[in-house]
Design a protein around this motif. Structure first.
Motif, PDB file in Angstrom:
ATOM      1  N   ARG A 142      47.335  47.401  48.599  1.00  0.00           N
ATOM      2  CA  ARG A 142      47.784  46.139  49.200  1.00  0.00           C
ATOM      3  C   ARG A 142      46.785  45.539  50.194  1.00  0.00           C
ATOM      4  N   VAL A 143      45.577  46.065  50.261  1.00  0.00           N
ATOM      5  CA  VAL A 143      44.565  45.555  51.191  1.00  0.00           C
ATOM      6  C   VAL A 143      43.531  44.762  50.404  1.00  0.00           C
TER       7      VAL A 143
ATOM      8  N   VAL B 289      53.385  53.409  45.440  1.00  0.00           N
ATOM      9  CA  VAL B 289      54.366  52.315  45.518  1.00  0.00           C
ATOM     10  C   VAL B 289      53.674  51.014  45.105  1.00  0.00           C
ATOM     11  N   PRO B 290      53.841  50.584  43.861  1.00  0.00           N
ATOM     12  CA  PRO B 290      53.259  49.302  43.441  1.00  0.00           C
ATOM     13  C   PRO B 290      54.018  48.125  44.037  1.00  0.00           C
ATOM     14  N   ILE B 291      53.426  46.945  43.941  1.00  0.00           N
ATOM     15  CA  ILE B 291      54.073  45.733  44.443  1.00  0.00           C
ATOM     16  C   ILE B 291      55.269  45.378  43.576  1.00  0.00           C
ATOM     17  N   GLY B 292      55.105  45.478  42.267  1.00  0.00           N
ATOM     18  CA  GLY B 292      56.157  45.083  41.330  1.00  0.00           C
ATOM     19  C   GLY B 292      55.857  43.726  40.724  1.00  0.00           C
ATOM     20  N   GLU B 293      56.225  43.550  39.460  1.00  0.00           N
ATOM     21  CA  GLU B 293      55.888  42.317  38.743  1.00  0.00           C
ATOM     22  C   GLU B 293      56.503  41.081  39.397  1.00  0.00           C
ATOM     23  N   ALA B 294      57.783  41.142  39.722  1.00  0.00           N
ATOM     24  CA  ALA B 294      58.456  39.966  40.284  1.00  0.00           C
ATOM     25  C   ALA B 294      57.896  39.606  41.650  1.00  0.00           C
TER      26      ALA B 294
ATOM     27  N   VAL C 267      31.273  40.294  70.086  1.00  0.00           N
ATOM     28  CA  VAL C 267      30.312  39.303  69.609  1.00  0.00           C
ATOM     29  C   VAL C 267      30.537  39.138  68.113  1.00  0.00           C
ATOM     30  N   ALA C 268      30.817  37.909  67.702  1.00  0.00           N
ATOM     31  CA  ALA C 268      31.196  37.676  66.309  1.00  0.00           C
ATOM     32  C   ALA C 268      30.886  36.240  65.926  1.00  0.00           C
ATOM     33  N   ALA C 269      31.190  35.911  64.676  1.00  0.00           N
ATOM     34  CA  ALA C 269      31.024  34.551  64.154  1.00  0.00           C
ATOM     35  C   ALA C 269      32.224  34.257  63.277  1.00  0.00           C
ATOM     36  N   TYR C 270      32.871  33.135  63.546  1.00  0.00           N
ATOM     37  CA  TYR C 270      34.048  32.738  62.766  1.00  0.00           C
ATOM     38  C   TYR C 270      33.610  31.793  61.656  1.00  0.00           C
ATOM     39  N   ARG C 271      33.813  32.213  60.415  1.00  0.00           N
ATOM     40  CA  ARG C 271      33.416  31.423  59.253  1.00  0.00           C
ATOM     41  C   ARG C 271      34.561  31.371  58.256  1.00  0.00           C
ATOM     42  N   GLY C 272      34.503  30.340  57.436  1.00  0.00           N
ATOM     43  CA  GLY C 272      35.472  30.223  56.363  1.00  0.00           C
ATOM     44  C   GLY C 272      34.924  30.822  55.081  1.00  0.00           C
ATOM     45  N   GLY C 273      35.486  30.396  53.963  1.00  0.00           N
ATOM     46  CA  GLY C 273      34.991  30.861  52.672  1.00  0.00           C
ATOM     47  C   GLY C 273      35.648  32.140  52.210  1.00  0.00           C
ATOM     48  N   ARG C 274      35.117  32.683  51.130  1.00  0.00           N
ATOM     49  CA  ARG C 274      35.713  33.840  50.457  1.00  0.00           C
ATOM     50  C   ARG C 274      35.750  35.076  51.342  1.00  0.00           C
ATOM     51  N   THR C 275      34.785  35.233  52.239  1.00  0.00           N
ATOM     52  CA  THR C 275      34.703  36.434  53.064  1.00  0.00           C
ATOM     53  C   THR C 275      35.161  36.187  54.493  1.00  0.00           C
ATOM     54  N   GLY C 276      35.894  35.133  54.741  1.00  0.00           N
ATOM     55  CA  GLY C 276      36.348  34.833  56.083  1.00  0.00           C
ATOM     56  C   GLY C 276      37.700  35.445  56.405  1.00  0.00           C
ATOM     57  N   VAL C 277      38.066  35.380  57.687  1.00  0.00           N
ATOM     58  CA  VAL C 277      39.337  35.926  58.141  1.00  0.00           C
ATOM     59  C   VAL C 277      40.509  35.175  57.509  1.00  0.00           C
ATOM     60  N   GLU C 278      40.374  33.850  57.407  1.00  0.00           N
ATOM     61  CA  GLU C 278      41.448  33.049  56.838  1.00  0.00           C
ATOM     62  C   GLU C 278      41.745  33.447  55.397  1.00  0.00           C
ATOM     63  N   SER C 279      40.692  33.646  54.603  1.00  0.00           N
ATOM     64  CA  SER C 279      40.884  34.067  53.212  1.00  0.00           C
ATOM     65  C   SER C 279      41.515  35.457  53.146  1.00  0.00           C
ATOM     66  N   TYR C 280      41.092  36.345  54.057  1.00  0.00           N
ATOM     67  CA  TYR C 280      41.664  37.697  54.073  1.00  0.00           C
ATOM     68  C   TYR C 280      43.171  37.651  54.328  1.00  0.00           C
ATOM     69  N   LEU C 281      43.605  36.855  55.299  1.00  0.00           N
ATOM     70  CA  LEU C 281      45.026  36.783  55.623  1.00  0.00           C
ATOM     71  C   LEU C 281      45.815  36.102  54.505  1.00  0.00           C
ATOM     72  N   GLU C 282      45.225  35.093  53.864  1.00  0.00           N
ATOM     73  CA  GLU C 282      45.897  34.448  52.734  1.00  0.00           C
ATOM     74  C   GLU C 282      46.105  35.430  51.589  1.00  0.00           C
ATOM     75  N   GLN C 283      45.129  36.288  51.351  1.00  0.00           N
ATOM     76  CA  GLN C 283      45.281  37.285  50.301  1.00  0.00           C
ATOM     77  C   GLN C 283      46.248  38.391  50.720  1.00  0.00           C
ATOM     78  N   THR C 284      46.282  38.702  52.011  1.00  0.00           N
ATOM     79  CA  THR C 284      47.192  39.744  52.495  1.00  0.00           C
ATOM     80  C   THR C 284      48.646  39.367  52.245  1.00  0.00           C
ATOM     81  N   VAL C 285      48.994  38.097  52.434  1.00  0.00           N
ATOM     82  CA  VAL C 285      50.387  37.693  52.199  1.00  0.00           C
ATOM     83  C   VAL C 285      50.712  37.675  50.709  1.00  0.00           C
ATOM     84  N   VAL C 286      49.692  37.566  49.840  1.00  0.00           N
ATOM     85  CA  VAL C 286      49.934  37.654  48.398  1.00  0.00           C
ATOM     86  C   VAL C 286      50.386  39.062  48.018  1.00  0.00           C
ATOM     87  N   ALA C 287      49.703  40.079  48.562  1.00  0.00           N
ATOM     88  CA  ALA C 287      50.020  41.470  48.220  1.00  0.00           C
ATOM     89  C   ALA C 287      51.179  42.032  49.031  1.00  0.00           C
ATOM     90  N   ASN C 288      51.639  41.287  50.043  1.00  0.00           N
ATOM     91  CA  ASN C 288      52.730  41.764  50.895  1.00  0.00           C
ATOM     92  C   ASN C 288      53.777  40.662  51.044  1.00  0.00           C
TER      93      ASN C 288
END
Length: 586
Positions: free
Chosen positions: A409-410, A348-353, A212-233
């Motif tokens: 990286r999370v 293990v940092p991400i690295g500047e580049a 049981v869940a609710a799918y929402r957008g915005g800063r705390t949504g799943v979509e924002s989480y995945l967009e940020q995940t690809v930034v750090a990875n």
């Protein structure tokens, strides 16, 4: 009617023969009956009633936490096995408030006997007792997600896993026995693994659960989480199938896996007294000196002798015979002796580049800057702070800056005001870097800020891992990294402002030179084109014409000057006429 004051209120009286002792309450239970009601509480039972502690306190947050835990486990497994991660995330809407979460990876897979324990037993894992950087640490996350799914829908969690080419894929349906904190296997069978690019997948894991869940957008949504995940990875390739929306794809931008983190031993400056006692008692047959050298980081035999001498404890004493007073002196000596910092190979940092490449995956900006601080230590734990900035481009210019917080990286999306990362951004004086900043607020402008904390032990404020605790060492390093990136941004903005000033100055000259040349040709009875050419020839003496110089940040260069008239060089005139032209130009 007369009013009674509190002092005039009538006193309570008791009937004759009654006493205060007669009004005492009767005994409800004895120590024996109370003792008979005591029983063990399993960790599963505890989190069943306190699921908010793990991030399942509302339907929208529960969906995010479920996806987050599954993605984190998949990334950790792929990196530990040396596999470039390729993740598939799908959220299906089954009904108005019921969703199915599917997370599939190309990792090494999980051996069949371990599947029930990993997904249906809380506090079970391989990362809690080792000191090396990893996303998961406690062995709670994915099993807690399965527990929430079981509580809200009653359906078991389905896991499909395959460990190698030519090996069968196992499909297991699991429930959690909350009273015993043990897995309950509902179904166990061999399954056909879905094909990958037209051929059978060689290895990987697929997790499915209904909740049981609710799918929402915005800063705390799943979509924002995945967009940020690809930034750090940057090495992650991700496909996200959204409910009732187009599929989002993020191809990897780097084929370089992060360096493997090396496990280290505890550092003496980060060991508490109780932990020291446990280490000594758990080392039968070893002397105190042997325990210090073998079980601690950066302790050589010479340093061990110095510690024992300062604590007034014999280095040859049996470790298991050390009692509270001696252990207290040993602990005090461990904190006072001078030691090398713990090795940073565990972080293990991400690295500047690569951090810049990650920012480019999400933001289309005109400037990207990043910095990675040297390793530092808090409570004996090594850590590294990284900061990346994206400025300009498509970012909104009239809104506060966007902050992205990362720990190992999370992305951290909840409790920003309670996080040390946010505080370090607020405390930085962004006005020094040519950005407007209201008092006690974020800077305003087309700016995105990414702060990453990499450590063997991230001090989260709760089990939900939503905010970083306020350690002075962490705050200092974060602020220094932000200031370093701020200086790069300020240099870019000043160079751009100077270039814009030169551009404006150039446009003024270009606008009025033809008019001045026309007027002078009438006054001097000369050729207008020749006079205009002499003005354009003298223009570099008054306006900077080099477009590439002084703008390292990539700001807009001044437009090219108006092309000179295609005429022959004017014949030499008298010095008197030439001096008049230069005087008027000046």
């Amino acid at each position: 009617m007369a009013k009674h004051t509190p002092r005039e209120a009538p006193e309570e009286t008791f009937p004759a023969g009654d006493s205060i002792e007669a009004k005492k309450p009767a005994r409800r239970a004895t120590a024996e009956t109370m003792a008979s009601k005591q029983r063990d509480i399993s960790v599963s039972e505890f989190f069943t009633k306190n699921r908010h502690l793990l991030g399942f306190d509302n339907p929208a947050k529960a969906l995010l936490t479920t996806v987050k835990e599954a993605v984190d486990n998949a990334l950790d497994a792929c990196e530990e096995a040396g596999i470039l991660p390729d993740l598939y995330v799908e959220i299906k809407e089954l009904s108005e408030n019921r969703f199915r979460v599917i997370v599939e990876d190309n990792g090494p897979g999980i051996v069949k006997p371990q599947i029930p324990k990993i997904f249906a037993k809380l506090l079970y894992g391989s990362k809690f007792h080792r000191l090396k950087q990893s996303r998961g640490q406690q062995g709670i996350g994915i099993s807690a997600a399965g527990l929430y799914a079981q509580l809200t829908t009653g359906r078991p969690v389905t896991i499909i896993s395959k460990t190698g080419k030519g090996r069968p894929a196992f499909k297991i349906d699991l429930r959690i026995d909350t009273k015993r904190n043990q897995p309950d296997v509902v179904k166990d069978e061999t399954a056909d693994w879905p094909e990958e690019n037209g051929r059978p997948r060689e290895h990987g894991t697929r997790v499915e659960m209904d909740l049981v869940a609710a799918y929402r957008g915005g800063r705390t949504g799943v979509e924002s989480y995945l967009e940020q995940t690809v930034v750090a990875n940057p090495h992650l390739a991700l496909t996200f199938v959204r409910p009732k929306a187009e599929t989002m794809s993020f191809p990897r931008v780097s084929n370089e896996l992060p360096r493997e983190a090396q496990e280290i031993k505890p550092h003496p400056h980060g060991v508490e007294l109780g932990m020291l006692l446990s280490m000594l008692n758990d080392s039968p047959g070893k002397t105190v000196k042997q325990v210090l050298c073998d079980d601690f980081s950066r302790v050589s035999p010479k340093v061990a002798d110095e510690i024992c001498k300062a604590a007034k404890v014999s280095a040859k004493s049996q470790a298991s015979s050390i009692h509270s007073d001696e252990a207290d002196r040993l602990h005090k000596a461990l904190g006072e002796v001078r030691l090398m910092a713990p090795p940073a190979s565990c972080v293990v940092p991400i690295g500047e580049a690569l951090l810049v490449e990650g920012l480019k995956r999400r933001f289309k900006a005109e400037l990207y800057v990043s910095t990675t601080r040297p390793p530092s230590v808090y409570r004996g734990n090594p850590f590294v702070v990284e900061v990346g900035l994206a400025y300009g481009g498509d970012l909104p210019g009239d809104e506060p800056a966007e902050i992205m917080r990362f720990a190992n990286r999370v992305p951290l999306q909840y409790q920003p005001k309670a996080c040390a990362i946010s505080e370090s951004v607020y405390d930085t004086n962004w006005k020094s870097y040519n950005l407007p900043q209201p008092k006690g607020s974020l800077p305003v402008g087309p700016l995105a800020i990414a702060v990453h904390l990499a450590s063997v032990w991230v001090p989260f404020t709760s089990e939900a891992k939503e905010a970083v605790a306020h350690y002075d060492e962490l705050l200092r390093e974060m602020k220094l990294a932000l200031q370093e990136c701020g200086r790069k941004l300020g240099a870019h903005l000043r160079a751009r402002e100077k270039a814009l000033g030169e551009q404006k100055r150039l446009s003024i000259f270009q606008r009025y030179i033809p008019e001045v040349a026309t007027a002078m040709s009438k006054i001097l009875s000369g050729d207008k084109e020749k006079i205009e050419k002499s003005f354009f020839k003298a223009l570099p003496n008054f306006v900077k014409m080099d477009e590439d110089e002084g703008d390292e940040g990539g700001g807009p260069p001044p437009p090219p000057a108006k092309p000179e008239p295609a005429i022959k060089p004017p014949p030499k005139k008298s010095k008197r006429g030439e001096s008049k032209q230069l005087t008027l130009l000046h």
